[in-house]
Design a protein around this motif. Structure first.
Motif, PDB file in Angstrom:
ATOM      1  N   PHE B  12      41.279  27.235  41.392  1.00 41.48           N
ATOM      2  CA  PHE B  12      40.856  26.477  40.209  1.00 41.48           C
ATOM      3  C   PHE B  12      41.981  26.324  39.180  1.00 41.48           C
ATOM      4  N   GLY B  13      42.571  27.451  38.784  1.00 42.72           N
ATOM      5  CA  GLY B  13      43.591  27.398  37.750  1.00 42.72           C
ATOM      6  C   GLY B  13      44.861  26.715  38.236  1.00 42.72           C
ATOM      7  N   GLY B  14      45.384  27.181  39.366  1.00 44.39           N
ATOM      8  CA  GLY B  14      46.656  26.673  39.889  1.00 44.39           C
ATOM      9  C   GLY B  14      46.594  25.191  40.211  1.00 44.39           C
ATOM     10  N   VAL B  35      53.146  28.869  44.508  1.00 41.38           N
ATOM     11  CA  VAL B  35      53.152  29.995  45.450  1.00 41.38           C
ATOM     12  C   VAL B  35      51.720  30.522  45.611  1.00 41.38           C
ATOM     13  N   ASP B  36      51.291  30.613  46.827  1.00 41.56           N
ATOM     14  CA  ASP B  36      49.986  31.227  47.108  1.00 41.56           C
ATOM     15  C   ASP B  36      50.039  31.830  48.504  1.00 41.56           C
ATOM     16  N   ARG B  37      49.165  32.795  48.751  1.00 39.67           N
ATOM     17  CA  ARG B  37      49.180  33.424  50.085  1.00 39.67           C
ATOM     18  C   ARG B  37      48.426  32.582  51.113  1.00 39.67           C
ATOM     19  N   TRP B  38      47.567  31.671  50.635  1.00 41.03           N
ATOM     20  CA  TRP B  38      46.814  30.833  51.566  1.00 41.03           C
ATOM     21  C   TRP B  38      47.488  29.489  51.734  1.00 41.03           C
ATOM     22  N   GLN B  39      47.231  28.883  52.892  1.00 46.15           N
ATOM     23  CA  GLN B  39      47.752  27.545  53.144  1.00 46.15           C
ATOM     24  C   GLN B  39      46.781  26.509  52.578  1.00 46.15           C
ATOM     25  N   ILE B  81      53.167  36.358  49.807  1.00 51.13           N
ATOM     26  CA  ILE B  81      52.468  37.226  48.863  1.00 51.13           C
ATOM     27  C   ILE B  81      53.416  37.603  47.726  1.00 51.13           C
ATOM     28  N   ILE B  82      52.970  37.355  46.518  1.00 55.51           N
ATOM     29  CA  ILE B  82      53.793  37.670  45.346  1.00 55.51           C
ATOM     30  C   ILE B  82      53.724  39.180  45.137  1.00 55.51           C
ATOM     31  N   VAL B  83      54.902  39.794  44.987  1.00 57.54           N
ATOM     32  CA  VAL B  83      54.879  41.259  44.828  1.00 57.54           C
ATOM     33  C   VAL B  83      55.427  41.706  43.476  1.00 57.54           C
ATOM     34  N   ALA B 108      48.126  31.774  37.703  1.00 60.40           N
ATOM     35  CA  ALA B 108      46.690  31.575  37.917  1.00 60.40           C
ATOM     36  C   ALA B 108      46.313  32.386  39.144  1.00 60.40           C
ATOM     37  N   THR B 109      46.634  33.674  39.066  1.00 55.85           N
ATOM     38  CA  THR B 109      46.476  34.515  40.254  1.00 55.85           C
ATOM     39  C   THR B 109      45.128  35.237  40.299  1.00 55.85           C
ATOM     40  N   GLY B 110      44.258  34.949  39.366  1.00 54.15           N
ATOM     41  CA  GLY B 110      42.888  35.458  39.444  1.00 54.15           C
ATOM     42  C   GLY B 110      42.790  36.968  39.388  1.00 54.15           C
ATOM     43  N   SER B 264      46.507  44.679  41.335  1.00 60.99           N
ATOM     44  CA  SER B 264      47.280  45.919  41.194  1.00 60.99           C
ATOM     45  C   SER B 264      48.794  45.646  41.135  1.00 60.99           C
ATOM     46  N   TRP B 265      49.259  44.589  41.826  1.00 61.21           N
ATOM     47  CA  TRP B 265      50.707  44.318  41.821  1.00 61.21           C
ATOM     48  C   TRP B 265      51.201  43.976  40.411  1.00 61.21           C
ATOM     49  N   LEU B 266      50.293  43.471  39.570  1.00 62.31           N
ATOM     50  CA  LEU B 266      50.701  43.086  38.216  1.00 62.31           C
ATOM     51  C   LEU B 266      51.034  44.299  37.347  1.00 62.31           C
ATOM     52  N   VAL B 295      46.293  31.534  33.086  1.00 59.86           N
ATOM     53  CA  VAL B 295      44.970  30.909  32.932  1.00 59.86           C
ATOM     54  C   VAL B 295      43.999  31.547  33.924  1.00 59.86           C
ATOM     55  N   GLY B 296      42.723  31.349  33.660  1.00 55.36           N
ATOM     56  CA  GLY B 296      41.693  31.711  34.634  1.00 55.36           C
ATOM     57  C   GLY B 296      41.238  33.155  34.560  1.00 55.36           C
ATOM     58  N   ASP B 297      40.711  33.590  35.678  1.00 57.68           N
ATOM     59  CA  ASP B 297      40.055  34.902  35.740  1.00 57.68           C
ATOM     60  C   ASP B 297      40.978  36.054  35.363  1.00 57.68           C
ATOM     61  N   GLY B 298      42.288  35.881  35.598  1.00 60.25           N
ATOM     62  CA  GLY B 298      43.210  37.017  35.449  1.00 60.25           C
ATOM     63  C   GLY B 298      43.648  37.287  34.029  1.00 60.25           C
ATOM     64  N   LYS B 305      34.607  34.242  33.301  1.00 66.85           N
ATOM     65  CA  LYS B 305      35.479  34.242  34.489  1.00 66.85           C
ATOM     66  C   LYS B 305      34.894  33.188  35.435  1.00 66.85           C
ATOM     67  N   MET B 306      35.130  31.932  35.070  1.00 65.22           N
ATOM     68  CA  MET B 306      34.515  30.813  35.779  1.00 65.22           C
ATOM     69  C   MET B 306      35.565  29.729  36.048  1.00 65.22           C
ATOM     70  N   GLY B 307      35.300  28.958  37.101  1.00 63.61           N
ATOM     71  CA  GLY B 307      36.212  27.884  37.459  1.00 63.61           C
ATOM     72  C   GLY B 307      36.369  26.888  36.323  1.00 63.61           C
ATOM     73  N   HIS B 308      35.267  26.603  35.651  1.00 60.28           N
ATOM     74  CA  HIS B 308      35.331  25.637  34.554  1.00 60.28           C
ATOM     75  C   HIS B 308      36.296  26.105  33.476  1.00 60.28           C
ATOM     76  N   SER B 309      36.205  27.379  33.087  1.00 57.34           N
ATOM     77  CA  SER B 309      37.117  27.912  32.064  1.00 57.34           C
ATOM     78  C   SER B 309      38.557  27.791  32.530  1.00 57.34           C
ATOM     79  N   ILE B 374      24.618  16.508  39.862  1.00 56.67           N
ATOM     80  CA  ILE B 374      25.970  16.500  39.261  1.00 56.67           C
ATOM     81  C   ILE B 374      26.852  17.530  39.961  1.00 56.67           C
ATOM     82  N   LYS B 375      26.268  18.695  40.211  1.00 61.92           N
ATOM     83  CA  LYS B 375      27.054  19.751  40.845  1.00 61.92           C
ATOM     84  C   LYS B 375      27.534  19.311  42.231  1.00 61.92           C
ATOM     85  N   ARG B 376      26.617  18.662  42.944  1.00 60.66           N
ATOM     86  CA  ARG B 376      26.968  18.204  44.293  1.00 60.66           C
ATOM     87  C   ARG B 376      28.076  17.142  44.234  1.00 60.66           C
TER      88      ARG B 376
HETATM   89  C1  FAD Z   1      31.062  32.384  45.457  1.00 58.87           C
HETATM   90  C2  FAD Z   1      31.573  31.966  44.126  1.00 58.87           C
HETATM   91  C3  FAD Z   1      30.904  30.949  43.430  1.00 58.87           C
HETATM   92  C4  FAD Z   1      31.359  30.548  42.192  1.00 58.87           C
HETATM   93  N1  FAD Z   1      30.692  29.558  41.529  1.00 58.87           N
HETATM   94  C5  FAD Z   1      31.183  29.086  40.367  1.00 58.87           C
HETATM   95  C6  FAD Z   1      30.573  27.991  39.712  1.00 58.87           C
HETATM   96  O1  FAD Z   1      29.567  27.482  40.173  1.00 58.87           O
HETATM   97  N2  FAD Z   1      31.117  27.536  38.585  1.00 58.87           N
HETATM   98  C7  FAD Z   1      32.239  28.079  38.049  1.00 58.87           C
HETATM   99  O2  FAD Z   1      32.711  27.596  37.026  1.00 58.87           O
HETATM  100  N3  FAD Z   1      32.838  29.144  38.641  1.00 58.87           N
HETATM  101  C8  FAD Z   1      32.344  29.649  39.781  1.00 58.87           C
HETATM  102  N4  FAD Z   1      32.957  30.725  40.396  1.00 58.87           N
HETATM  103  C9  FAD Z   1      34.090  31.381  39.757  1.00 58.87           C
HETATM  104  C10 FAD Z   1      35.377  30.672  40.062  1.00 58.87           C
HETATM  105  O3  FAD Z   1      35.553  30.479  41.440  1.00 58.87           O
HETATM  106  C11 FAD Z   1      36.523  31.485  39.520  1.00 58.87           C
HETATM  107  O4  FAD Z   1      36.297  31.726  38.189  1.00 58.87           O
HETATM  108  C12 FAD Z   1      37.807  30.709  39.675  1.00 58.87           C
HETATM  109  O5  FAD Z   1      38.109  30.595  41.036  1.00 58.87           O
HETATM  110  C13 FAD Z   1      38.971  31.383  38.971  1.00 58.87           C
HETATM  111  O6  FAD Z   1      40.115  30.634  39.208  1.00 58.87           O
HETATM  112  P1  FAD Z   1      41.576  31.250  39.126  1.00 58.87           P
HETATM  113  O7  FAD Z   1      42.501  30.123  39.430  1.00 58.87           O
HETATM  114  O8  FAD Z   1      41.728  31.960  37.856  1.00 58.87           O
HETATM  115  O9  FAD Z   1      41.657  32.362  40.244  1.00 58.87           O
HETATM  116  P2  FAD Z   1      41.343  32.331  41.763  1.00 58.87           P
HETATM  117  O10 FAD Z   1      40.386  31.268  42.098  1.00 58.87           O
HETATM  118  O11 FAD Z   1      40.974  33.707  42.115  1.00 58.87           O
HETATM  119  O12 FAD Z   1      42.730  31.957  42.442  1.00 58.87           O
HETATM  120  C14 FAD Z   1      43.786  32.846  42.490  1.00 58.87           C
HETATM  121  C15 FAD Z   1      44.761  32.388  43.540  1.00 58.87           C
HETATM  122  O13 FAD Z   1      45.931  33.162  43.413  1.00 58.87           O
HETATM  123  C16 FAD Z   1      46.339  33.612  44.666  1.00 58.87           C
HETATM  124  N5  FAD Z   1      46.984  34.912  44.539  1.00 58.87           N
HETATM  125  C17 FAD Z   1      46.565  35.977  43.826  1.00 58.87           C
HETATM  126  N6  FAD Z   1      47.414  37.001  43.968  1.00 58.87           N
HETATM  127  C18 FAD Z   1      48.377  36.570  44.800  1.00 58.87           C
HETATM  128  C19 FAD Z   1      49.534  37.174  45.331  1.00 58.87           C
HETATM  129  N7  FAD Z   1      49.870  38.421  45.042  1.00 58.87           N
HETATM  130  N8  FAD Z   1      50.307  36.465  46.159  1.00 58.87           N
HETATM  131  C20 FAD Z   1      49.997  35.181  46.469  1.00 58.87           C
HETATM  132  N9  FAD Z   1      48.917  34.550  45.982  1.00 58.87           N
HETATM  133  C21 FAD Z   1      48.118  35.246  45.161  1.00 58.87           C
HETATM  134  C22 FAD Z   1      45.068  33.755  45.456  1.00 58.87           C
HETATM  135  O14 FAD Z   1      45.354  33.649  46.832  1.00 58.87           O
HETATM  136  C23 FAD Z   1      44.233  32.596  44.933  1.00 58.87           C
HETATM  137  O15 FAD Z   1      44.414  31.463  45.722  1.00 58.87           O
HETATM  138  C24 FAD Z   1      32.490  31.155  41.627  1.00 58.87           C
HETATM  139  C25 FAD Z   1      33.158  32.181  42.311  1.00 58.87           C
HETATM  140  C26 FAD Z   1      32.692  32.569  43.545  1.00 58.87           C
HETATM  141  C27 FAD Z   1      33.413  33.680  44.266  1.00 58.87           C
END
Ligand code: FAD
Lengths: 474, 393
Positions: B12-14, B35-39, B81-83, B108-110, B264-266, B295-298, B305-309, B374-376
């Motif tokens: 979401f953030g990235g 940079v992300d660990r997933w493709q 993986i970012i270390v 935006a590493t959550g 934990s790496w942070l 930004v985001g959850d982290g 801690k939401m995608g919208h935020s 709307i969500k769909r």
């Molecule tokens: C099942 C589920 C349903 C949800 N539903 C909603 C919803 O309806 N509405 C809403 O607003 N929010 C929802 N959320 C919350 C939302 O998904 C998160 O708040 C949002 O994903 C946060 O975004 P972010 O970019 O901060 O972090 P994340 O989405 O966690 O992304 C972090 C990224 O950083 C990468 N990363 C982290 N550390 C490393 C590392 N060391 N090396 C390499 N890469 C790394 C990860 O691989 C990941 O891709 C839901 C969450 C879940 C799990």
């Protein structure tokens, strides 16, 4: 000596079969019955197992040998549903491995009542002396097939996902480091081959356990490179060139590099199970490993010479456990590797002395996926998880039948040997008196059966004869 | 000389950061590396349908392969993986690649799932937070026949400095999963054979919403006969029991959102607040390093801690950096508010916008069909555009 009945008399030709005298007619009758039974059995097998799995068999044909094929056929149903039965047609598989010659001795009235299946724990700990031992809910370390032809990356990623939902760990395996594999796996085992340039400190820090696999140097530069027909594990081993402990300085170097990189995790060594296993163990022990993985001869049937090298996994584990215990080193965990395909295999190896097993390369879904382009990571992971789910259930069923609540309670007393050969090799009691082999027992049983059949036929003929006379007179 | 922006994380953030950066800066002016660990990226809100749809479909529908997207935006992707981050040297270190230098860093590493925070807890207990877990959970759900099904939300291991205090990070997917599962059970005629419980470490259901939202949720839970445990202190989990303070709750199957903690790496970098969270101001700018944004959850805030935020914060962060660089007027800072479109099954959603928990007065609530539509629609366009929506929040 069998007494000849009327039926055989006119022909007067006797044949010696086992300890029975049989007339030609009797032999023909027996032959016809045997043929009929065989045809029916084949038909039954074809409809039940072969036809539904034809595609799987076709793709397997080029890659695995006959035994593997039979195993594929009978394990295949597990992929689609979590059946809890074990090896339904096992009796038709001619001793796939030495492990198949071993069976469990179920708890009956003695020693105790079976525990509740839900309460049975499958958890194990590897490297108990490490600061952060590896605690697993299932004692299986997943490893991808070495010689994947399709996408080995997909197989590795799928196995990582499976390991997390199964509560086990995944071994990084050969090939490039995959960040996603590490990310998916709750427990990630960094496997490093001796001869490769050392792993980065950062990679070591990401690991939950590290294993040095002896002794891959680049296959291009090894003396074994031209021996295309040598099994991979032997090539790896011979690539190590010098006997371990006598100047293979890079092994201790690599081990200490791993330890420096991550002092908390268990660090161990993977060795090939050879006839001089104890000497190798004595050498490896110098470097105080937290665990030792022993690879038996059933591992990686990648060439027709595979079975010609090393000793079987079961014997290797038995000998390694004996050696470790004799040297009061039971803090070193022992991991079995090679040819493990079922819950029964896992439990038998644990009973023989392993703490966990490597599993993956021989699993039918892991082998077959290589050729099934349509199977993506998700499908593969789902099939694999189902398989592990069923395997965990089966392991619990086995433990329950043995009256045990915990894997830690397993020992060799729960096993017995179906053959004298296995009894001798594994040091467990045999089920039958020493003089009789399995084939002899089956033949004797068959002859007894025919004799019963013949005498009942004779009785019926005798009964029919007076009746015929009576009716003529009526 | 071209500026080099490095974006860590691609969900979401990235994705929102990269999208805004490219909208505001042409490739000739700014190099972007992500940079992300997933493709691939996963649209996680869609994973809750593991509770009422086939798992393979669910995972496929929400997976966004990113390589062509990066190519289109002329962004360099790095999968590793970012270390470590060295903010003084302005370098990011990964497990295997050479260090990556940056002029500006967007993080935006959550968060990290804290499975190890509750004894006996692990991904094998069930979950819907990652695609592979959702797939597995869906498969297990299909063989469900009867018993006690528990939906449990672990606590957030936040910073003691956070005000107002929050005790749970991401409860929304858990409540949605419970509602969707309940409706599925009804369709399968299994409802009477199943007891459903929701256990949350939160002080109440949806603690960072408003009293009206909480009441509505509590009412819905009661209507659906779902038992709710709040303020739960999880002690231990076994295959058959969840031990919470003073109580043993037997269960047959569960779905968890793991305890939420800062990565934990942070804690090895100079960037975190001592607890693995990244401290920022309301422009999402790091409190000590002006060329680092998070930004985001982290982030080290009790904000939703939401995608919208995360998306809104990304807009603020990128516009703030642009304003600083080009000496323009600063954008409006981020003010936390909760936006929920909580699916309740039968194509209904509970829509709410509220900032009451954060001291505001907005409190909008609606339960019905259109929020679900709307969500769909949002999900479809998000996945289609790889998080680069024509109109970004
Ligand atoms: C099942 C589920 C349903 C949800 N539903 C909603 C919803 O309806 N509405 C809403 O607003 N929010 C929802 N959320 C919350 C939302 O998904 C998160 O708040 C949002 O994903 C946060 O975004 P972010 O970019 O901060 O972090 P994340 O989405 O966690 O992304 C972090 C990224 O950083 C990468 N990363 C982290 N550390 C490393 C590392 N060391 N090396 C390499 N890469 C790394 C990860 O691989 C990941 O891709 C839901 C969450 C879940 C799990």
């Amino acid at each position: 000596m069998h007494k000849l009945g009327k039926l055989g008399k006119p022909y007067g030709v006797l044949m010696q079969w086992g300890n029975a005298d049989v007339s030609l007619l009797e032999a023909l009758a027996v032959g016809a019955i045997t043929g009929l039974v065989t045809a029916l059995t084949t038909l039954l097998l074809a409809t039940r197992f072969l036809i539904p799995n034809m595609k799987r068999l076709a793709v397997s044909w080029s890659r695995i040998n006959l035994n593997d094929l039979l195993v594929t056929v009978h394990v295949a149903p597990w992929q689609t549903e979590s059946r809890t039965h074990l090896k339904p047609i096992n009796s038709l598989v001619p001793w796939r491995t030495l492990l198949d010659q071993v069976a469990f001795d179920p708890a009956t009235l003695h020693p105790k009542a079976a525990p509740q299946i839900q309460e049975i724990s499958l958890s194990t700990i590897i490297g108990s002396r490490a600061r952060r031992p590896l605690a697993l809910s299932l004692p299986a370390l997943l490893i991808a097939p070495y010689h994947s032809m399709g996408s080995p990356i997909d197989a590795k990623l799928a196995l990582a996902q499976i390991s997390s939902v199964a509560g086990s760990a995944v071994v990084s395996g050969p090939g490039p480091y995959l960040p996603a594999q590490r990310a998916y796996a709750e427990h990630w085992i960094l496997q490093w081959h001796l001869g490769q340039p050392g792993p980065s400190r950062e990679m070591i820090q990401l690991a939950d356990m590290a294993e040095v696999s002896l002794g891959q140097k680049s296959r291009k530069t090894t003396p074994a490179k031209n021996h295309k027909r040598l099994p991979l594990r032997v090539k790896r081993w011979s690539a190590h060139q010098r006997p371990i402990g006598l100047g293979a300085s890079s092994l201790p170097q690599l081990l200490s590099q791993l330890r420096r990189g991550n002092p908390d995790i268990p660090v161990g060594v993977k060795i090939l199970a050879s006839q001089h296993l104890e000497t190798d163990l004595a050498a490896v022990i110098q470097w105080a490993p937290d665990f030792i993985t022993v690879t038996g001869s059933e591992a990686q049937r990648n060439s027709d010479l595979s079975d010609q090298f090393g000793i079987p996994t079961a014997i290797a584990i038995k000998r390694a456990r004996d050696w470790i215990d004799q040297h009061a080193m039971s803090h070193i965990s022992l991991i079995a590797s090679g040819g493990i395909v079922s819950a029964a295999d896992i439990v038998k190896l644990l009973a023989l002395g392993a703490n966990a097993v490597n599993i993956g390369p021989h699993l039918p879904w892991a082998v077959n996926q290589e050729n099934e382009a349509s199977l993506d990571i998700g499908q593969m992971a789902l099939q694999g998880s189902r398989w592990f789910d069923a395997t965990a259930k089966n392991m619990r069923v086995i433990l329950q039948s043995l009256g045990l609540e915990d894997l830690g309670d397993l020992d060799r007393s729960v096993l017995y040997a179906r053959t004298n050969q296995a009894a001798g090799l594994l040091g467990i009691p045999a089920a039958q008196p020493p003089s009789q082999g399995r084939l002899a027992v089956q033949l004797t049983a068959l002859i007894d059966e025919y004799q019963r059949l013949i005498s009942s036929l004779q009785r019926q003929v005798t009964l029919l004869q007076p009746q015929a006379v009576d009716s003529r007179h009526a | 000389m071209k500026t080099h922006a490095v974006v860590l994380g691609a969900r979401f953030g990235g994705l929102a950061i990269t999208s805004w950066l490219r909208r505001l800066y042409p490739a000739e002016e700014l190099d972007i590396t992500v940079v992300d660990r997933w493709q691939d990226a996963v649209y996680r809100p869609g994973l809750v349908h593991a509770m009422d749809q086939p798992g393979l479909n669910v995972a496929k529908k929400v997976t966004m392969p990113l390589s062509s997207h990066w190519k289109k935006l002329r962004i360099t992707p790095i999968q590793d993986i970012i270390v470590q981050i060295d903010p003084d040297q302005q370098k990011v270190y990964t497990a295997t690649l050479p260090p990556i230098s940056y002029d500006v860093l967007f993080m935006a590493t959550g968060t990290e799932p804290g499975w190890d925070r509750i004894a006996g807890l692990s991904p094998r207990r069930g979950g819907v937070c990652e695609a592979y877990q959702a797939r597995h959970t869906a498969w297990q759900r299909q063989s469900w026949s009867q018993g006690h099904f528990v939906f449990a939300a672990g606590p957030i291991i936040g910073s003691p400095q956070w005000e107002p205090k929050i005790s749970v990070g991401c409860e929304c997917p858990l409540l949605e999963s419970a509602f969707l599962f309940e409706r599925w059970l009804v369709k399968q005629q299994l409802r009477t054979k199943t007891q459903i419980s929701v256990m949350t470490a939160g002080s109440s259901l949806a603690e960072n919403s408003s009293p009206r939202v909480r009441q509505q949720l509590t009412r819905l839970m009661a209507q659906r006969n779902i038992t709710v445990y709040t303020n739960v202190q999880f002690e231990r989990v076994t295959d058959h029991d969840i031990f919470i303070k003073g109580e043993r709750v037997p269960y047959d199957r569960s779905v968890w959102t793991a305890p939420m903690k800062g990565p934990s790496w942070l804690t090895n970098t100079k960037l975190d607040d001592g607890y693995g969270w990244i401290p920022t101001n309301n422009y999402m700018n790091h409190v000590r390093y002006p060329n680092i944004y998070a930004v985001g959850d982290g982030t080290s805030h009790p904000w939703p801690k939401m995608g919208h935020s995360a998306m809104v914060q990304s807009r603020v962060a990128v516009h703030h950096w642009l304003a600083k660089q080009k000496h323009r007027k600063l954008p409006a800072p981020f003010h936390p508010y909760l936006v929920w479109m909580l699916e309740t099954g039968d194509s209904h959603s509970l829509f709410s916008i509220t900032n009451m928990f954060y001291g505001g007065t907005t409190d909008i609530l609606y339960h019905g069909l259109w929020p679900a539509w709307i969500k769909r629609a949002f999900q479809r366009s998000y996945v289609w555009s790889h998080g680069s929506l024509p109109i970004m929040p």
